[in-house]
Motif scaffolding. Structure first.
Motif, PDB file in Angstrom:
ATOM      1  N   UNK A  65       0.823  -1.202   0.000  1.00 47.34           N
ATOM      2  CA  UNK A  65       0.000   0.000   0.000  1.00 47.34           C
ATOM      3  C   UNK A  65       0.859   1.254   0.000  1.00 47.34           C
ATOM      4  N   UNK A  66       1.938   1.246   0.803  1.00 49.40           N
ATOM      5  CA  UNK A  66       2.826   2.404   0.884  1.00 49.40           C
ATOM      6  C   UNK A  66       3.523   2.640  -0.446  1.00 49.40           C
ATOM      7  N   UNK A  67       3.971   1.568  -1.063  1.00 43.33           N
ATOM      8  CA  UNK A  67       4.616   1.690  -2.366  1.00 43.33           C
ATOM      9  C   UNK A  67       3.643   2.247  -3.415  1.00 43.33           C
ATOM     10  N   UNK A  68       2.415   1.763  -3.360  1.00 43.74           N
ATOM     11  CA  UNK A  68       1.448   2.243  -4.354  1.00 43.74           C
ATOM     12  C   UNK A  68       1.099   3.705  -4.127  1.00 43.74           C
ATOM     13  N   UNK A  69       1.009   4.123  -2.868  1.00 44.25           N
ATOM     14  CA  UNK A  69       0.757   5.530  -2.588  1.00 44.25           C
ATOM     15  C   UNK A  69       1.919   6.397  -3.070  1.00 44.25           C
ATOM     16  N   UNK A  70       3.139   5.893  -2.948  1.00 45.49           N
ATOM     17  CA  UNK A  70       4.297   6.611  -3.479  1.00 45.49           C
ATOM     18  C   UNK A  70       4.178   6.758  -4.991  1.00 45.49           C
ATOM     19  N   UNK A  71       3.760   5.674  -5.658  1.00 47.22           N
ATOM     20  CA  UNK A  71       3.595   5.718  -7.118  1.00 47.22           C
ATOM     21  C   UNK A  71       2.530   6.726  -7.511  1.00 47.22           C
ATOM     22  N   UNK A  72       1.394   6.734  -6.788  1.00 47.11           N
ATOM     23  CA  UNK A  72       0.334   7.703  -7.085  1.00 47.11           C
ATOM     24  C   UNK A  72       0.821   9.130  -6.883  1.00 47.11           C
ATOM     25  N   UNK A  73       1.573   9.353  -5.812  1.00 47.50           N
ATOM     26  CA  UNK A  73       2.114  10.684  -5.556  1.00 47.50           C
ATOM     27  C   UNK A  73       3.031  11.120  -6.692  1.00 47.50           C
ATOM     28  N   UNK A  81       9.397   9.456 -14.522  1.00 46.54           N
ATOM     29  CA  UNK A  81      10.569   8.580 -14.511  1.00 46.54           C
ATOM     30  C   UNK A  81      10.625   7.773 -13.212  1.00 46.54           C
ATOM     31  N   UNK A  82      10.438   8.469 -12.098  1.00 48.54           N
ATOM     32  CA  UNK A  82      10.443   7.777 -10.804  1.00 48.54           C
ATOM     33  C   UNK A  82       9.272   6.816 -10.692  1.00 48.54           C
ATOM     34  N   UNK A  83       8.120   7.218 -11.255  1.00 41.10           N
ATOM     35  CA  UNK A  83       6.938   6.360 -11.201  1.00 41.10           C
ATOM     36  C   UNK A  83       7.202   5.035 -11.918  1.00 41.10           C
ATOM     37  N   UNK A  84       7.838   5.098 -13.092  1.00 38.55           N
ATOM     38  CA  UNK A  84       8.143   3.866 -13.834  1.00 38.55           C
ATOM     39  C   UNK A  84       9.100   2.994 -13.023  1.00 38.55           C
ATOM     40  N   UNK A  85      10.129   3.602 -12.446  1.00 39.67           N
ATOM     41  CA  UNK A  85      11.092   2.829 -11.660  1.00 39.67           C
ATOM     42  C   UNK A  85      10.424   2.162 -10.467  1.00 39.67           C
ATOM     43  N   UNK A  90       7.676  -2.386  -7.629  1.00 37.59           N
ATOM     44  CA  UNK A  90       6.423  -2.946  -7.103  1.00 37.59           C
ATOM     45  C   UNK A  90       6.110  -4.278  -7.766  1.00 37.59           C
ATOM     46  N   UNK A  91       6.169  -4.316  -9.098  1.00 37.78           N
ATOM     47  CA  UNK A  91       5.831  -5.533  -9.843  1.00 37.78           C
ATOM     48  C   UNK A  91       6.768  -6.676  -9.473  1.00 37.78           C
ATOM     49  N   UNK A  92       8.032  -6.335  -9.238  1.00 35.62           N
ATOM     50  CA  UNK A  92       9.002  -7.380  -8.879  1.00 35.62           C
ATOM     51  C   UNK A  92       8.784  -7.894  -7.455  1.00 35.62           C
ATOM     52  N   UNK A  93       8.409  -6.990  -6.533  1.00 37.78           N
ATOM     53  CA  UNK A  93       8.299  -7.358  -5.113  1.00 37.78           C
ATOM     54  C   UNK A  93       6.923  -7.868  -4.712  1.00 37.78           C
ATOM     55  N   UNK A  94       5.892  -7.487  -5.465  1.00 38.50           N
ATOM     56  CA  UNK A  94       4.525  -7.873  -5.072  1.00 38.50           C
ATOM     57  C   UNK A  94       3.772  -8.478  -6.263  1.00 38.50           C
ATOM     58  N   UNK A 104       0.518  -2.014 -12.782  1.00 38.96           N
ATOM     59  CA  UNK A 104       0.680  -2.202 -14.215  1.00 38.96           C
ATOM     60  C   UNK A 104       0.046  -1.053 -14.992  1.00 38.96           C
ATOM     61  N   UNK A 105      -1.157  -0.679 -14.575  1.00 42.11           N
ATOM     62  CA  UNK A 105      -1.848   0.430 -15.238  1.00 42.11           C
ATOM     63  C   UNK A 105      -1.055   1.729 -15.115  1.00 42.11           C
TER      64      UNK A 105
END
Length: 284
Positions: A65-73, A81-85, A90-94, A104-105
């Motif tokens: 959840x924390x990682x996804x909130x970081x991605x949304x931010x 660029x940071x969002x893709x990284x 995320x995809x690798x760890x979860x 993925x979206x």
């Protein structure tokens, strides 16, 4: 901000409002950073949100959840660029995480904004194939269509926009898809008009060139005819001058003959007069 996103954020944030923090320093720091990140996110303070969520995941054991909130931010802050990284992380760890499909979206959307359109289309197409009933299915179709639209592939994008409008009329992207369809319709009308103008222009130029060619030919023929006419008149004048010269010569010859005859006549008159005088003298 999207209402469902606010609900999502609030549902994650609510347990922390009454949280009794454990007494370890690392836990307190991580939880405080996470709480501050949620508050900043709800206030749409993306700079602060990024700072606190990055601090929260720096512990190395942050939940998905924390990682996804970081991605949304990062997406809201347009730090693609940071969002893709972080989506890759995320995809690798979860791989079996609850928010795996969302990551993925978001990766596909971030790739679109980085102008990596082919990768974006590939990622979002995979998302639609894996999750045909997902709540973000229509937005995924929209961003695929946007990639085609940006490349002026109106026929491909039009099909996707029409599907969004017909199959997902209540989705937030439906109104944007309708606007795009109107823009495509306008572009198609303009393209047809430009084609007609081009064809008409080419016909006009062809007619103009033919007219100028015929005019030039007419002028050439006209000039040639005038030259021939002038030559004919010059020839006629020369003939007349020759005739006049001939007549003048004949007149001169006739005048000489007349003069000669008059001289002979005078001589005959003188001879006759002398003969009469001699006859008179003989008779007397």
């Amino acid at each position: 901000m999207n209402r469902s996103l606010v609900y999502f954020t609030s549902s994650i944030l609510s347990p922390y409002l009454f949280l009794v923090f454990p007494f370890t320093a690392d836990t307190v720091v991580a939880d405080m950073a996470l709480l501050q990140g949620y508050v900043a996110f709800l206030n749409e303070d993306w700079v602060s949100s990024l700072f606190f969520f990055r601090k929260a995941v720096s512990s190395g054991n942050a939940p998905e959840e924390t990682w996804y909130m970081l991605i949304l931010s990062e997406m809201f802050a347009e730090d693609y660029e940071s969002a893709v990284e972080d989506c890759n992380t995320f995809v690798a760890n979860f791989p079996s995480g609850e928010y795996y499909s969302f990551a993925l979206y978001q990766r596909g959307r971030a790739l679109y904004h980085l102008n990596r359109k082919d990768e974006s289309v590939s990622q979002l197409t995979e998302f639609c194939h894996l999750y045909p009933d997902h709540e973000l299915y229509a937005p995924a179709l929209f961003w695929i269509a946007e990639s085609f639209f940006d490349e002026y592939n109106y026929s491909a994008s039009k099909v996707l926009y029409e599907r969004i409008v017909s199959d997902f009329p209540r989705d937030a992207k439906a109104s944007e898809a309708e606007e795009r369809l109107r823009a495509i319709g306008q572009a198609e009308r303009e393209e047809k008009l430009l084609y007609l103008l081009k064809v008409t222009g080419e016909e006009y130029l062809a007619a103009k060139e033919e007219y100028e060619r015929e005019l030039s030919l007419y002028r050439s023929e006209d000039a040639l005819g005038l030259h021939d006419h002038l030559q004919q008149r010059t020839k006629e004048v020369d003939q007349l001058n020759t005739l006049v010269d001939e007549l003048q010569l004949k007149n001169k010859a006739q005048q000489d003959l007349i003069d000669e005859l008059e001289n002979k006549n005078r001589e005959l008159q003188i001879t006759a007069e002398e003969a009469r005088r001699m006859a008179t003298d003989v008779a007397s």
